[in-house]
Scaffold this motif. Structure first.
Motif, PDB file in Angstrom:
ATOM      1  N   ILE A 452       0.862  -1.188   0.000  1.00  0.00           N
ATOM      2  CA  ILE A 452       0.000   0.000   0.000  1.00  0.00           C
ATOM      3  C   ILE A 452       0.897   1.235   0.000  1.00  0.00           C
ATOM      4  N   VAL A 453       0.644   2.121  -0.990  1.00  0.00           N
ATOM      5  CA  VAL A 453       1.517   3.299  -1.102  1.00  0.00           C
ATOM      6  C   VAL A 453       0.773   4.618  -0.835  1.00  0.00           C
ATOM      7  N   GLY A 454      -0.546   4.566  -0.773  1.00  0.00           N
ATOM      8  CA  GLY A 454      -1.241   5.829  -0.514  1.00  0.00           C
ATOM      9  C   GLY A 454      -2.722   5.611  -0.278  1.00  0.00           C
ATOM     10  N   THR A 455      -3.391   6.692   0.161  1.00  0.00           N
ATOM     11  CA  THR A 455      -4.821   6.585   0.433  1.00  0.00           C
ATOM     12  C   THR A 455      -5.578   7.616  -0.393  1.00  0.00           C
ATOM     13  N   GLY A 456      -6.772   7.258  -0.826  1.00  0.00           N
ATOM     14  CA  GLY A 456      -7.676   8.206  -1.490  1.00  0.00           C
ATOM     15  C   GLY A 456      -8.887   8.385  -0.582  1.00  0.00           C
ATOM     16  N   PRO A 457      -9.890   9.154  -1.024  1.00  0.00           N
ATOM     17  CA  PRO A 457     -11.064   9.381  -0.162  1.00  0.00           C
ATOM     18  C   PRO A 457     -11.769   8.076   0.232  1.00  0.00           C
ATOM     19  N   ASN A 458     -11.903   7.154  -0.725  1.00  0.00           N
ATOM     20  CA  ASN A 458     -12.628   5.916  -0.412  1.00  0.00           C
ATOM     21  C   ASN A 458     -11.880   4.665  -0.813  1.00  0.00           C
ATOM     22  N   SER A 459     -10.590   4.805  -1.079  1.00  0.00           N
ATOM     23  CA  SER A 459      -9.847   3.630  -1.538  1.00  0.00           C
ATOM     24  C   SER A 459      -8.368   3.802  -1.225  1.00  0.00           C
ATOM     25  N   LEU A 460      -7.617   2.728  -1.487  1.00  0.00           N
ATOM     26  CA  LEU A 460      -6.168   2.766  -1.271  1.00  0.00           C
ATOM     27  C   LEU A 460      -5.477   2.609  -2.619  1.00  0.00           C
ATOM     28  N   PHE A 461      -4.217   3.057  -2.685  1.00  0.00           N
ATOM     29  CA  PHE A 461      -3.390   2.848  -3.878  1.00  0.00           C
ATOM     30  C   PHE A 461      -2.251   1.918  -3.510  1.00  0.00           C
ATOM     31  N   ALA A 462      -1.928   1.027  -4.464  1.00  0.00           N
ATOM     32  CA  ALA A 462      -0.915   0.033  -4.130  1.00  0.00           C
ATOM     33  C   ALA A 462      -0.027  -0.239  -5.321  1.00  0.00           C
ATOM     34  N   GLU A 463       1.179  -0.775  -5.036  1.00  0.00           N
ATOM     35  CA  GLU A 463       2.015  -1.275  -6.137  1.00  0.00           C
ATOM     36  C   GLU A 463       2.199  -2.764  -5.937  1.00  0.00           C
ATOM     37  N   ARG A 464       2.263  -3.429  -7.083  1.00  0.00           N
ATOM     38  CA  ARG A 464       2.375  -4.877  -7.046  1.00  0.00           C
ATOM     39  C   ARG A 464       3.775  -5.277  -6.588  1.00  0.00           C
ATOM     40  N   ILE A 465       3.875  -6.327  -5.792  1.00  0.00           N
ATOM     41  CA  ILE A 465       5.201  -6.842  -5.472  1.00  0.00           C
ATOM     42  C   ILE A 465       5.188  -8.350  -5.683  1.00  0.00           C
ATOM     43  N   GLU A 466       6.355  -8.919  -5.930  1.00  0.00           N
ATOM     44  CA  GLU A 466       6.445 -10.372  -6.078  1.00  0.00           C
ATOM     45  C   GLU A 466       6.802 -10.937  -4.718  1.00  0.00           C
ATOM     46  N   ARG A 467       6.119 -12.003  -4.345  1.00  0.00           N
ATOM     47  CA  ARG A 467       6.483 -12.637  -3.057  1.00  0.00           C
ATOM     48  C   ARG A 467       6.735 -14.104  -3.265  1.00  0.00           C
TER      49      ARG A 467
END
Ligand code: 5AD
Ligand code: SF4
Length: 467
Positions: A452-467
């Motif tokens: 998770i890299v950030g927040t919006g008013p009603n959602s989150l922003f994310a970047e994909r990672i390999e695990r």
């Protein structure tokens, strides 16, 4: 439960261009139980040749699947019926049919009264009889105005057709599944025990069959529904009594089903087995909607909630000890009859202590026929409004704090639908937040790891990672 007005997705509407196909528009008011019921009503009508449409103007049949929980919810139905009456007149002038049905909790509560108040209505069908919708429509087409609001004379679920895999999958990778209906708790503000009747659990085998059908069709996440979902009980294969905890352990074994949720729960029915399920089951998402309604013991008693604020807080501590990352959500009512300023402050204090990730809060609304309606000392509207504003400000602050606390975390999300940008998809976090992510090589239904890299008013922003 989430209060929402929902349009049922329209997987097969495009196929409806044939002139002999009837189209139904189902408008859903209220909680997730109604969303589920609308889908099943669509199934019942599909076997009669109806396809769903998301445009009322195209429909031959309009169903309003209604909610009676607060006065405003019920009022909406009558304004919608006013508009439908005009639409029906225009249609009839053109020599075309438009049938109108009222289903759900207003139908159950008001029955015949709806026919008296609105000439547009052809059928009124309660939540326990919608499997008989096709017969009611046939009778209505012969000129009868039909009211069918019997309580469970037969198990509607046994009479509802099961859609094929393609249709199920076209509805998405998450699904609701009603396991329990009705309520015996009789909170003094609530109409549910009157509109949905007394507590009934669906049998274990029926639930497992439906869950397997959903999983086979590609559904990855199921939310078990019930007005009192954690009061669910059934008979296990060895003849012992099973509770919701046992059911969740069993459902977690179904291949393909990656995620389980349930709603709505009552604090009194959070038993040890259910708390253990939160500790043990990876598939059980760390999110719990556990309404408390108020923070003052006197108000809780007057509401007939049958627990104190302290008992609720201790319960939350036990749940958090079992599953430390659990996010909590709640329902609150301000201005229950007789609630003083000091008692309202107790609600704020409880919220400060518990810390909620999500919440739903309402002004008390007098419901005819409930014990609350008989109480004197109703709280003035402007006092309710002022309290609601203060409570919501606090709850919103907590919601933002929770979202901020997610930033930097690595989590799994279930990809649910396309995003706004071409390569973006929208997924769901374990805590029920929408998460936007660029996920080129993935598809809807995949569970992927993201940061998770950030927040919006009603959602989150994310970047994909390999695990
Ligand atoms: N007035 C206001 N809110 C109510 N709820 C239920 N009945 C009423 C009422 N009469 C709220 C409760 C419940 C949610 C579904 O709706 O908070 O948990
Ligand atoms: Fe209504 Fe209380 Fe039953 Fe929930 S537990 S449905 S609030 S009576």
């Amino acid at each position: 439960m989430t209060d929402q007005t929902t349009l049922i997705p329209n997987p097969v509407a495009q196929a409806a261009d044939r002139t002999n196909t009837r189209k139904v528009f189902i408008k859903t008011y209220g909680c997730q139980m109604n969303v589920y019921d609308s889908v099943r009503m669509g199934d019942a009508l599909a076997s009669e040749g109806y396809v769903t449409t998301d445009r009322a103007e195209d429909a031959d049949l309009v169903l309003l699947n209604t909610c009676h929980i607060r006065e405003k919810a019920a009022d909406k139905v009558y304004s919608a019926l006013g508009r439908l009456r005009d639409m029906k007149k225009e249609r009839n002038a053109e020599g075309r049919e438009l049938m109108v049905g009222v289903t759900g909790c207003v139908a159950q509560a008001e029955g015949e009264e709806i026919l008296r108040r609105s000439s547009a209505v052809d059928v009124v069908i309660g939540p326990q009889t919608y499997h008989r919708l096709p017969q009611a429509l046939k009778r209505a087409r012969q000129g009868e105005r039909v009211v069918d609001t019997d309580y469970a004379v037969e198990d509607k679920f046994e009479h509802l057709p099961v859609p094929d895999k393609k249709v199920i999958r076209s509805r998405g990778v998450t699904s609701f599944l009603t396991v329990q209906e009705g309520c015996d708790k009789f909170c003094t503000f609530c109409v549910v025990p009157y509109t949905r009747g007394s507590e009934v659990s669906r049998p274990l085998a029926q639930i497992l069959d439906e869950a397997k059908q959903l999983a086979d069709a590609g559904v990855r996440e199921i939310t078990l529904l019930g007005q009192n979902v954690n009061a669910w009980h059934g008979t296990g294969p060895d003849g012992s009594t099973w509770g919701l905890g046992d059911l969740l352990y069993r459902l977690a074994e179904i291949p393909g089903l990656a995620r389980l949720r349930y709603t709505t729960s009552h604090p009194r029915d959070m038993d040890d087995r259910l708390i253990e399920a939160h500790r043990d089951l990876r598939a059980l998402m760390p999110y719990l909607h556990l309404p408390v309604q108020a923070g003052s013991d006197r108000v809780l008693k007057a509401m007939n909630r049958r627990h104190t604020a302290e008992e609720y807080i201790r319960l939350i501590e036990r749940i958090r000890a079992a599953r430390p990352d659990i996010a909590l959500s709640g329902d609150f009512i301000v201005g229950f009859p007789g609630e003083t300023d000091a008692e309202f402050e107790d609600t704020l204090k409880l919220v400060e202590t518990v810390r909620y990730a999500q919440s739903f809060s309402f002004k008390y609304s007098t419901r005819p026929g409930t014990p609350g309606a008989e109480l004197g000392s109703q709280v003035a509207e402007e006092v309710k409004a002022e309290r609601l504003e203060r409570l919501q400000a606090l709850l919103l602050k907590q919601q933002h704090e929770f979202a901020e606390s997610c930033v930097g975390k690595v989590i799994d999300i279930l990809l649910e639908k396309p995003g706004r940008m071409p390569e973006q998809l929208i997924g769901r976090s374990p805590w029920l937040q929408s998460v936007n992510v660029d996920a080129k090589s993935s598809q809807i239904g995949d569970i992927i790891s993201v940061r998770i890299v950030g927040t919006g008013p009603n959602s989150l922003f994310a970047e994909r990672i390999e695990r």
